[in-house]
Every structure is written in C-alpha cells, then in structure tokens.
Design an enzyme around this catalytic site. Structure first.
Site, PDB file in Angstrom:
ATOM      1  N   CYS A 139       0.812  -1.219   0.000  1.00 21.84           N
ATOM      2  CA  CYS A 139       0.000   0.000   0.000  1.00 21.84           C
ATOM      3  C   CYS A 139       0.845   1.267   0.000  1.00 21.84           C
ATOM      4  CB  CYS A 139      -0.944   0.008   1.201  1.00 21.84           C
ATOM      5  SG  CYS A 139      -0.092   0.110   2.770  1.00 21.84           S
ATOM      6  N   ASP A 171       2.520   2.545   2.595  1.00 19.12           N
ATOM      7  CA  ASP A 171       2.632   3.205   3.898  1.00 19.12           C
ATOM      8  C   ASP A 171       4.048   3.046   4.446  1.00 19.12           C
ATOM      9  OD1 ASP A 171      -0.052   3.774   3.745  1.00 19.12           O
ATOM     10  OD2 ASP A 171      -0.684   2.267   5.186  1.00 19.12           O
ATOM     11  N   CYS A 199      -2.168   6.392   4.867  1.00 16.85           N
ATOM     12  CA  CYS A 199      -3.581   6.720   4.984  1.00 16.85           C
ATOM     13  C   CYS A 199      -3.924   7.148   6.416  1.00 16.85           C
ATOM     14  CB  CYS A 199      -4.427   5.507   4.594  1.00 16.85           C
ATOM     15  SG  CYS A 199      -4.248   4.103   5.713  1.00 16.85           S
ATOM     16  N   CYS A 237      -2.306  -1.567   8.890  1.00 16.47           N
ATOM     17  CA  CYS A 237      -1.837  -0.326   9.526  1.00 16.47           C
ATOM     18  C   CYS A 237      -1.464  -0.575  10.985  1.00 16.47           C
ATOM     19  CB  CYS A 237      -2.906   0.756   9.432  1.00 16.47           C
ATOM     20  SG  CYS A 237      -3.310   1.218   7.745  1.00 16.47           S
TER      21      CYS A 237
END
Length: 165
Positions: free
Chosen positions: A65, A67, A91, A134
């Site tokens: 993603c 991150d 995000c 996350c």
C-alpha cells in the site's frame, strides 16, 4: 408538516453541498471517529536524534500500500520510555495507528511496550479488516524502535568494557 419537510430538505442539501465541495469529508466519514481524531489531531509527531544512545528508531513499510512509518522512543536511565515520536506517510488509519502507538508506549518499560499488539491497536481504533495492516505496521515499528534501542545499549556496554580495559 411542510416546515419539517423543508428543514429536512435544507439539512440534506447542506450535507450534500459539504460533501460535494469538500470531497475529503467523504473519505473521513468512512473512518471511525477515533481514527479521524488521531488523523486530525495527531499526537507526538516529530523526530528525535537518532544518533543518541537512549533513542531507538524503527522504520517500517508496507510495499503493498506504500505506507511508511518511522517511530522513535527515548528511554530514561530507569528503562522507561519518556518520549515517543512518529512520522508516517500513509492513509488515515496508518497515521492514527502511529499516533496511538506513541501514546501507549510512553511511560512503559521496554518490556511492557513490547507487549503492545496490533490487535489491541486495531480494536481501540475500530479498524476494519482491510486496514489491519496499519496496526501491524505500528506494532512492527514499536518492535523495530525497541530493538534499535537495545542494540545501542549493548554497544554502549561494549564501549564501557573496552574503556575499562
């Protein structure tokens, strides 16, 4: 009756116009309020001196993603984490996970901080399954920062031994 219908129409129009003219609200409205709070008011953003012997730095990322999370902890002479800072590119859930992680590690010993699990972070922030990576990044960042701190402490001990010989 007509007044109530007009009031409901006006409220709907206001909500629609806010979402139309402020598209970021569409994204924020799909996050839990705890995520939005940490995203809009992140705690402990910043950096510490990574060269300091009592600072551990963890840098982790999720290639899928994009991150990237940097988490740093400063540990006092009693082994307690006194300062925690983060910088995250990602995000809202990644930023919120980092922010919460820094709040949770402060005041804990290194061993206590290592007991923080991604599932605890995800539960606190009410993360949906698609955002669990996350909270996993936040746990990995904590572990990486504390591992870096411990390595520095071992190097410090070796330097003391060399200095006494």
């Amino acid at each position: 009756m007509a007044t109530v219908s007009l009031r409901n129409s006006a409220t709907s129009l206001l909500l629609f116009s806010r979402r139309f003219f402020r598209p970021e609200l569409n994204v924020l409205c799909s996050y839990h309020e705890k995520v939005v709070d940490h995203y809009e008011n992140p705690r402990n953003v910043g950096s510490l001196d990574k060269r300091s012997k009592n600072v551990g730095t963890g840098l982790v990322g999720a290639p899928a993603c994009g991150d990237v999370m940097k988490l740093q902890v400063q540990v006092d002479e009693n082994g307690k984490i006194v300062v925690a800072k983060f910088k995250t590119f990602g995000c809202g859930s990644a930023i919120a996970s980092s922010s919460l992680a820094t709040e949770w590690v402060k005041g804990k010993s290194v061993d206590e901080a290592l007991k923080i699990k991604n599932s605890d972070i995800a539960k606190e922030l009410c993360l949906p399954p698609v955002k669990l990576h996350c909270s996993m990044l936040a746990e990995d960042a904590i572990k990486a920062a504390l591992s870096d701190y411990r390595l520095k402490q071992e190097d410090k001990k070796e330097e003391r031994v060399k200095a006494t010989n």
